[in-house]
Design a protein around this motif. Sequence first.
Motif, mmCIF file in Angstrom:
data_model
loop_
_atom_site.group_PDB
_atom_site.id
_atom_site.type_symbol
_atom_site.label_atom_id
_atom_site.label_comp_id
_atom_site.label_asym_id
_atom_site.label_seq_id
_atom_site.Cartn_x
_atom_site.Cartn_y
_atom_site.Cartn_z
ATOM 1 N N LYS A 29 0.900 -1.155 0.125
ATOM 2 C CA LYS A 29 0.051 -0.054 0.008
ATOM 3 C C LYS A 29 0.820 1.288 -0.031
ATOM 4 O O LYS A 29 1.745 1.254 0.826
ATOM 5 N N PRO A 30 0.375 2.264 -0.862
ATOM 6 C CA PRO A 30 1.044 3.393 -0.912
ATOM 7 C C PRO A 30 0.702 4.231 0.651
ATOM 8 O O PRO A 30 -0.248 3.937 1.295
ATOM 9 N N TRP A 31 1.633 5.390 1.030
ATOM 10 C CA TRP A 31 1.263 5.925 2.407
ATOM 11 C C TRP A 31 1.695 7.366 2.040
ATOM 12 O O TRP A 31 2.389 7.878 1.290
ATOM 13 N N ILE A 32 0.997 8.395 3.012
ATOM 14 C CA ILE A 32 1.309 9.727 3.002
ATOM 15 C C ILE A 32 1.605 10.126 4.399
ATOM 16 O O ILE A 32 1.145 9.558 5.433
ATOM 17 N N LEU A 33 2.517 11.149 4.675
ATOM 18 C CA LEU A 33 2.905 11.410 5.828
ATOM 19 C C LEU A 33 3.110 13.017 5.864
ATOM 20 O O LEU A 33 3.903 13.541 4.665
ATOM 21 N N THR A 41 5.470 11.021 0.380
ATOM 22 C CA THR A 41 4.628 9.750 0.172
ATOM 23 C C THR A 41 5.571 8.705 -0.164
ATOM 24 O O THR A 41 6.834 9.027 -0.618
ATOM 25 N N GLY A 42 5.030 7.366 -0.007
ATOM 26 C CA GLY A 42 5.762 6.227 -0.123
ATOM 27 C C GLY A 42 5.168 5.316 -1.132
ATOM 28 O O GLY A 42 3.886 5.194 -0.990
ATOM 29 N N VAL A 43 5.803 4.779 -2.082
ATOM 30 C CA VAL A 43 5.286 4.059 -3.121
ATOM 31 C C VAL A 43 6.148 2.763 -3.316
ATOM 32 O O VAL A 43 7.349 3.054 -3.330
ATOM 33 N N ASP A 52 9.756 3.574 -2.326
ATOM 34 C CA ASP A 52 10.523 4.918 -3.011
ATOM 35 C C ASP A 52 9.720 6.114 -2.235
ATOM 36 O O ASP A 52 8.523 6.024 -2.103
ATOM 37 N N VAL A 53 10.605 6.982 -1.727
ATOM 38 C CA VAL A 53 9.968 8.007 -0.935
ATOM 39 C C VAL A 53 10.152 9.469 -1.641
ATOM 40 O O VAL A 53 11.288 9.566 -1.922
ATOM 41 N N LYS A 62 15.208 5.657 -0.818
ATOM 42 C CA LYS A 62 14.535 4.393 -0.879
ATOM 43 C C LYS A 62 14.769 4.079 0.670
ATOM 44 O O LYS A 62 15.657 4.165 1.275
ATOM 45 N N VAL A 63 13.444 3.105 0.787
ATOM 46 C CA VAL A 63 13.542 2.527 2.154
ATOM 47 C C VAL A 63 13.560 0.957 1.888
ATOM 48 O O VAL A 63 12.570 0.507 1.382
#
Length: 81
Positions: A29-33, A41-43, A52-53, A62-63
């Motif tokens: 799932k993508p996320w938003i902070l 955003t993380g995808v 990828d952030v 990259k995480v």
Amino acid sequence: MCVRNVKGIKTMNLDKCLKQAENMAANAKPWILKQGDKVYTGVFNQKEWVYDVFEDGFFMMKVNTKQASKAKQFVSRWLNT
């Protein structure tokens, strides 16, 4: 599980491993902070198996994790240090 232990010997079923990887990628799932006036955003990158952030739409880092919650937690802690 794609790796199993039979009489002390680890064996792999490639079809099961590929299916497991396919399912993990499909469920990512993508996320938003939001912090201050910035939006992060993380995808999930299925090609490299990392998150990828992006900061305000521009690539930041990259995480190396497969879980959205851990990626978001890492970025939050990294920003606060």
